[in-house]
Design a protein around this motif. Structure first.
Motif, PDB file in Angstrom:
ATOM      1  N   SER A  56       0.822  -1.340  -0.103  1.00 38.48           N
ATOM      2  CA  SER A  56      -0.072  -0.055  -0.056  1.00 38.48           C
ATOM      3  C   SER A  56       1.037   1.318  -0.028  1.00 38.48           C
ATOM      4  O   SER A  56       2.032   1.364   0.653  1.00 38.48           O
ATOM      5  CB  SER A  56      -1.016   0.104   1.225  1.00 38.48           C
ATOM      6  N   CYS A  57       0.183   2.218  -0.631  1.00 34.60           N
ATOM      7  CA  CYS A  57       0.965   3.635  -0.585  1.00 34.60           C
ATOM      8  C   CYS A  57       0.854   4.116   0.841  1.00 34.60           C
ATOM      9  O   CYS A  57      -0.348   4.434   1.313  1.00 34.60           O
ATOM     10  CB  CYS A  57       0.496   4.463  -1.875  1.00 34.60           C
ATOM     11  N   PRO A  58       1.789   4.634   1.507  1.00 37.79           N
ATOM     12  CA  PRO A  58       1.610   5.139   2.871  1.00 37.79           C
ATOM     13  C   PRO A  58       0.729   6.337   2.862  1.00 37.79           C
ATOM     14  O   PRO A  58      -0.130   6.573   3.719  1.00 37.79           O
ATOM     15  CB  PRO A  58       2.941   5.459   3.182  1.00 37.79           C
ATOM     16  N   ILE A  59       0.562   7.322   1.709  1.00 36.40           N
ATOM     17  CA  ILE A  59      -0.294   8.448   1.733  1.00 36.40           C
ATOM     18  C   ILE A  59      -1.590   7.896   1.527  1.00 36.40           C
ATOM     19  O   ILE A  59      -2.466   8.532   2.216  1.00 36.40           O
ATOM     20  CB  ILE A  59       0.510   9.470   0.764  1.00 36.40           C
ATOM     21  N   LEU A  78       1.165   5.494  10.647  1.00 34.01           N
ATOM     22  CA  LEU A  78       2.110   6.765  10.951  1.00 34.01           C
ATOM     23  C   LEU A  78       3.623   6.039  11.757  1.00 34.01           C
ATOM     24  O   LEU A  78       4.427   6.827  11.270  1.00 34.01           O
ATOM     25  CB  LEU A  78       1.443   7.492  11.988  1.00 34.01           C
ATOM     26  N   GLY A  79       3.358   4.996  12.455  1.00 34.77           N
ATOM     27  CA  GLY A  79       4.481   4.676  12.695  1.00 34.77           C
ATOM     28  C   GLY A  79       5.544   3.927  11.862  1.00 34.77           C
ATOM     29  O   GLY A  79       6.541   3.927  12.155  1.00 34.77           O
ATOM     30  N   THR A  80       4.779   3.243  10.837  1.00 35.54           N
ATOM     31  CA  THR A  80       5.536   2.817   9.667  1.00 35.54           C
ATOM     32  C   THR A  80       6.188   4.027   8.877  1.00 35.54           C
ATOM     33  O   THR A  80       7.540   3.752   8.767  1.00 35.54           O
ATOM     34  CB  THR A  80       4.676   2.154   8.435  1.00 35.54           C
ATOM     35  N   LEU A  81       5.558   5.177   8.717  1.00 33.77           N
ATOM     36  CA  LEU A  81       6.268   6.316   8.147  1.00 33.77           C
ATOM     37  C   LEU A  81       7.464   6.682   9.069  1.00 33.77           C
ATOM     38  O   LEU A  81       8.519   6.990   8.398  1.00 33.77           O
ATOM     39  CB  LEU A  81       5.428   7.388   7.947  1.00 33.77           C
ATOM     40  N   MET A 131       0.345  20.460   1.138  1.00 35.83           N
ATOM     41  CA  MET A 131      -0.097  19.298   0.695  1.00 35.83           C
ATOM     42  C   MET A 131      -0.339  17.864   1.665  1.00 35.83           C
ATOM     43  O   MET A 131      -1.318  17.446   1.649  1.00 35.83           O
ATOM     44  CB  MET A 131       0.620  18.409  -0.660  1.00 35.83           C
ATOM     45  N   LEU A 132       0.813  18.172   2.606  1.00 39.42           N
ATOM     46  CA  LEU A 132       0.805  16.998   3.723  1.00 39.42           C
ATOM     47  C   LEU A 132      -0.441  17.514   4.748  1.00 39.42           C
ATOM     48  O   LEU A 132      -0.937  16.462   5.190  1.00 39.42           O
ATOM     49  CB  LEU A 132       2.114  16.884   4.172  1.00 39.42           C
ATOM     50  N   LEU A 133      -0.473  18.631   5.039  1.00 32.86           N
ATOM     51  CA  LEU A 133      -1.205  18.941   6.087  1.00 32.86           C
ATOM     52  C   LEU A 133      -2.727  19.193   5.618  1.00 32.86           C
ATOM     53  O   LEU A 133      -3.637  18.683   6.494  1.00 32.86           O
ATOM     54  CB  LEU A 133      -0.959  20.302   6.604  1.00 32.86           C
ATOM     55  N   LEU A 213       4.665  13.008   0.798  1.00 29.23           N
ATOM     56  CA  LEU A 213       5.394  11.715   1.332  1.00 29.23           C
ATOM     57  C   LEU A 213       6.945  12.634   1.808  1.00 29.23           C
ATOM     58  O   LEU A 213       7.455  12.183   2.566  1.00 29.23           O
ATOM     59  CB  LEU A 213       5.542  10.612   0.624  1.00 29.23           C
ATOM     60  N   GLY A 214       7.280  12.986   0.790  1.00 32.48           N
ATOM     61  CA  GLY A 214       8.749  13.872   0.784  1.00 32.48           C
ATOM     62  C   GLY A 214       8.745  14.837   1.845  1.00 32.48           C
ATOM     63  O   GLY A 214       9.779  14.993   2.506  1.00 32.48           O
TER      64      GLY A 214
END
Length: 300
Positions: A56-59, A78-81, A131-133, A213-214
């Motif tokens: 799976s894509c984390p995002i 979130l832990g994986t990231l 984008m992340l927020l 993700l970046g």
């Protein structure tokens, strides 16, 4: 040897892209793989809907959980990231991300390149944090439908990876899907073509300006186990490293910048061998390594 580090990086990128999309028969069948491995997140940006994707894509996974009716915070994802980010930082962007590799290939096309003005470049780099927020975190939590669920807004409306890896391959193999194509697909296709166009002219524009993700990994760059270091005693201040950096990092001032993707271009450009990089899991620091080198040099 010049080019050796770059060659190794390309090999790693190819292997990573194949591992992210190891279900090759999915492309021929036009079906999304739904095996048990899809429960785990891959480190790079790779669409869940890609027929070859085995993880799976984390995002995408983050949005799916945040936008669910149970309102559960996604500690696992979130832990994986954090796990990937703490160990690698943005080394993942430089070596493991399939879409980053795709942009690298596009930039190799021989056309005149565009240098984005520094002030505009610095300003635009904040977009990825937005984008992340906003579409990844806030919209799936607060913008919900009558059933208490939310769409994966970034994946659905913005992410070009889904169009490249999922939409196009699936449409190519399914007549029924092609008959259902509407505004959303054409909008996403336009965004993909725009990113492709930019990627030919500008080095990794999606990584620099738009990738959530970046953005997440960049926040862990300075704390990750993988670090880079400039030996001030060897550095002559020639700035060859900064001229070689396509991410426009001020290497001699802040080599572990939020924008550094650990590609190693600066390291390869340094004729004095002043730049070091590697994984450091113990208390031994780069300064310790420098001292060891000095002792060896003095003995020799």
């Amino acid at each position: 040897m010049r080019g050796k580090y770059k060659f190794k990086r390309t090999v790693i990128q190819i292997i990573s892209t194949l591992l992210h999309n190891a279900n090759l028969k999915g492309f021929a069948e036009g079906r999304i793989y739904t095996g048990n491995s899809k429960m785990a997140c891959v480190p790079g940006l790779n669409c869940y809907s890609c027929p070859g994707a085995v993880g799976s894509c984390p995002i995408g996974a983050m949005q799916a959980v945040l936008g669910g009716r149970d309102y559960r915070f996604t500690y696992y994802i979130l832990g994986t990231l954090f796990f990937f980010g703490i160990i690698f930082g943005r080394w993942i962007c430089g070596f493991l991300c399939p879409f980053g590799f795709f942009q690298d290939l596009l930039y190799k096309i021989k056309v005149p390149k565009v240098n984005v003005p520094k002030k505009l470049d610095r300003l635009m780099r904040f977009i990825k944090y937005g984008m992340l927020l906003l579409p990844v975190f806030l919209l799936p939590i607060f913008l919900i439908n009558q059933f208490g669920m939310a769409s994966p807004y970034f994946c659905q409306w913005i992410c070009p990876v889904g169009t490249l890896e999922g939409g196009i391959p699936l449409l190519a193999n399914n007549e029924n899907l092609r008959q259902m194509v509407g505004f959303l697909f054409h909008w996403k296709l336009a965004l993909l073509l725009f990113i492709i166009f930019l990627s030919i002219l500008i080095y990794r524009p999606f990584c620099k300006y738009f990738c959530p993700l970046g953005a997440f990994y960049s926040l862990l760059n300075r704390f990750s186990f993988y670090q880079m270091h400039v030996d001030s005693q060897r550095c002559t201040g020639c700035k060859a490293c900064e001229r070689a950096c396509k991410m426009n990092v001020e290497v001699t001032k802040n080599i572990n910048s939020l924008e550094c993707i650990r590609c190693g271009a600066c390291k390869e450009a340094c004729e004095e061998g002043a730049i070091q990089s590697g994984f450091y899991f113990t208390k031994k620091t780069f300064n310790d390594a420098d001292s060891d080198h000095e002792k060896h040099h003095n003995i020799a």
